[in-house]
Design a protein around this motif. Structure first.
Motif, short mmCIF file in Angstrom:
data_model
loop_
_atom_site.label_atom_id
_atom_site.label_comp_id
_atom_site.label_asym_id
_atom_site.label_seq_id
_atom_site.Cartn_x
_atom_site.Cartn_y
_atom_site.Cartn_z
N GLN A 42 0.80 -1.23 0.00
CA GLN A 42 0.00 0.00 0.00
C GLN A 42 0.83 1.28 0.00
OE1 GLN A 42 -2.66 0.78 3.38
NE2 GLN A 42 -4.27 1.22 1.89
N GLU A 60 -5.47 8.59 -1.91
CA GLU A 60 -5.97 7.63 -0.93
C GLU A 60 -7.20 6.90 -1.47
OE1 GLU A 60 -6.56 9.98 2.55
OE2 GLU A 60 -4.45 9.83 3.19
N ASP A 61 -8.10 7.65 -2.12
CA ASP A 61 -9.30 7.03 -2.69
C ASP A 61 -8.93 6.04 -3.80
OD1 ASP A 61 -10.90 8.48 -1.00
OD2 ASP A 61 -11.41 10.02 -2.48
N THR A 63 -6.04 4.55 -4.31
CA THR A 63 -5.29 3.41 -3.76
C THR A 63 -6.23 2.37 -3.17
OG1 THR A 63 -3.35 4.79 -3.27
CG2 THR A 63 -3.56 2.71 -2.05
N GLN A 64 -7.23 2.85 -2.46
CA GLN A 64 -8.22 1.92 -1.91
C GLN A 64 -8.92 1.15 -3.03
OE1 GLN A 64 -11.48 3.76 0.24
NE2 GLN A 64 -11.89 1.90 1.40
N ASP A 65 -9.24 1.86 -4.10
CA ASP A 65 -9.91 1.23 -5.23
C ASP A 65 -9.01 0.20 -5.91
OD1 ASP A 65 -12.21 1.04 -7.01
OD2 ASP A 65 -10.92 1.95 -8.52
N LEU A 68 -9.12 -2.91 -3.83
CA LEU A 68 -10.43 -3.56 -3.96
C LEU A 68 -10.52 -4.33 -5.27
CD1 LEU A 68 -12.85 -0.77 -2.63
CD2 LEU A 68 -12.37 -2.99 -1.57
#
Length: 207
Positions: A42, A60-61, A63-65, A68
């Protein structure tokens, strides 16, 4: 197949971390194994996206995606040892989608300055010492100028090699190109950057 896997594994383990066993476990539904992969990769993916978007919040958004999507499609990854470069490929695609979305928003007149204000506030909140901040800002500005002449593929190759520190083998997987094509993009980028920088700033070495 054994020789290919061994070569891929050698490139993927540059940092001494072997993702293959955890990828296999994650494929079998082991969420803890996938969380360990996230913990390790990450920071790298966040840094890579942040540099390309210039927005901590967007990075951040995105990276989360990325993770996922990786979790959802991990069964499609044929070579577990190439997990890192596969992540970078997903991240590159998400960054491209993000930039396309931003261009569309600007065309229809819905661009907001909120993200810029957020970045400015965040930078002030935990800023380094003034000289270091100014030096870092000057470096980013200079690099942006140096890369203006690069095509999209040349810029991707340059950044993956020198900012994200991927090997040539990892770059081929991340960019979805063969090694010869990747090297061509990289060498062209190096020539252009060196020419733009001048002899005094030609500090990039051909790998």
């Amino acid at each position: 197949m054994g020789r290919t896997d061994a070569a891929d594994n050698k490139g993927a383990n540059k940092d001494g971390f072997d993702p293959a066993p955890l990828v296999m476990q994650a494929r079998n539904g082991d969420r803890q194994a996938f969380h360990r992969l996230v913990d390790h990769y990450q920071p790298q993916i966040l840094r890579m996206i942040h540099y390309r978007t210039r927005s901590r919040m967007d990075a951040e958004d995105l990276t989360q995606d990325v993770f996922l999507r990786a979790y959802k499609h991990i069964g499609r990854l044929e070579a577990p040892a190439l997990f890192r470069s596969w992540l970078y490929r997903i991240a590159l695609n998400r960054v491209r989608d993000h930039h396309r979305s931003q261009r569309v928003k600007s065309l229809i007149g819905f661009v907001s300055t909120a993200s810029d204000d957020f970045r400015e506030t965040e930078a002030t909140a935990d800023a380094p010492e003034a000289p270091e901040r100014l030096e870092a800002h000057a470096f980013r500005e200079r690099m942006a100028q140096l890369m203006e002449s690069l095509s999209r593929k040349e810029k991707e190759a340059f950044m993956l090699r020198f900012f994200d520190e991927l090997s040539i083998k990892e770059m081929t997987a991340a960019m979805g190109k063969n090694e010869s094509t990747v090297k061509t993009h990289l060498y062209r980028a190096l020539r252009k950057v060196k020419a733009a920088a001048g002899d005094g700033e030609a500090f990039w070495e051909v790998p």
